[in-house]
Design a protein around this motif. Structure first.
Motif, PDB file in Angstrom:
ATOM      1  N   ILE A 186       0.840  -1.256   0.021  1.00  0.00           N
ATOM      2  CA  ILE A 186       0.144  -0.063  -0.047  1.00  0.00           C
ATOM      3  C   ILE A 186       0.817   1.255   0.031  1.00  0.00           C
ATOM      4  N   GLU A 187       1.852   1.547   0.762  1.00  0.00           N
ATOM      5  CA  GLU A 187       2.809   2.559   0.720  1.00  0.00           C
ATOM      6  C   GLU A 187       3.527   2.830  -0.327  1.00  0.00           C
ATOM      7  N   LEU A 188       3.983   1.522  -1.005  1.00  0.00           N
ATOM      8  CA  LEU A 188       4.561   1.619  -2.231  1.00  0.00           C
ATOM      9  C   LEU A 188       3.652   2.047  -3.477  1.00  0.00           C
ATOM     10  N   MET A 189       2.560   1.494  -3.398  1.00  0.00           N
ATOM     11  CA  MET A 189       1.212   2.134  -4.313  1.00  0.00           C
ATOM     12  C   MET A 189       1.206   3.506  -4.350  1.00  0.00           C
ATOM     13  N   ILE A 190       1.043   3.975  -3.084  1.00  0.00           N
ATOM     14  CA  ILE A 190       0.773   5.374  -2.493  1.00  0.00           C
ATOM     15  C   ILE A 190       1.761   6.317  -3.260  1.00  0.00           C
ATOM     16  N   THR A 191       3.057   5.888  -3.043  1.00  0.00           N
ATOM     17  CA  THR A 191       4.219   6.702  -3.481  1.00  0.00           C
ATOM     18  C   THR A 191       4.285   6.758  -4.999  1.00  0.00           C
ATOM     19  N   VAL A 192       4.003   5.478  -5.792  1.00  0.00           N
ATOM     20  CA  VAL A 192       3.772   5.408  -7.178  1.00  0.00           C
ATOM     21  C   VAL A 192       2.586   6.550  -7.694  1.00  0.00           C
TER      22      VAL A 192
END
Length: 165
Positions: free
Chosen positions: A26-32
């Motif tokens: 989730i954190e990675l997708m928010i960053t993307v």
């Protein structure tokens, strides 16, 4: 004697906290998503500013060329269509003005010493495939012997008030 059961800190065994290094999906997708939004705004703005700076280079080069032509006229009582007489190597697609990559002087430039009064007109056009040809608003710039500065869009409409600001 007190029992350990009376001590609240000892009544329950301590839980060991584990700190896991890394990112969750989730954190990675928010960053993307955030990076994509920023890039979708930043890239068009960057290209717009780049296009504006190239326009400025072309306008400056034309004004310089007109000033050189006027100096030549003051000395020789005639305008010249010869690039070397004005301190340039040549005209046409091989000669790029301004930043050296996006505009060239239309070949041959319009010079008339038989007209009353004598006149000249220089036009800068974008080099095809070099990036500036994507500029649909300010597709060409022109300066003439009367000092008139004009520009046209891809359809041939006058965009002087927008492009010569």
């Amino acid at each position: 004697m007190h029992s350990d059961y009376c001590n609240p800190s000892r009544a329950f065994p301590r839980q060991v906290s584990r700190h896991v290094a890394g990112f969750t999906l989730i954190e990675l997708m928010i960053t993307v998503v955030i990076a994509t939004i920023l890039l979708s705004v930043a890239i068009p703005m960057y290209l717009h500013q780049l296009r504006e700076s190239r326009r400025t280079d072309a306008r400056s080069a034309l004004v310089d060329l007109a000033a050189r032509e006027e100096r030549y006229f003051a000395t020789n009582s005639a305008y010249t269509a010869t690039a070397t007489s004005l301190g340039y190597q040549g005209w046409g697609s091989s000669y790029k003005v301004g930043n050296g990559a996006y505009y060239y002087i239309q070949s041959p430039p319009s010079v008339s010493n038989t007209a009353t009064p004598p006149s000249f007109s220089f036009t800068a056009l974008p080099v095809t495939g070099a990036g500036q040809d994507q500029d649909t608003v300010c597709a060409s710039f022109t300066v003439d012997s009367t000092g008139k500065q004009s520009s046209k869009d891809n359809s041939g409409n006058d965009t002087s008030s927008t492009c010569w600001h």
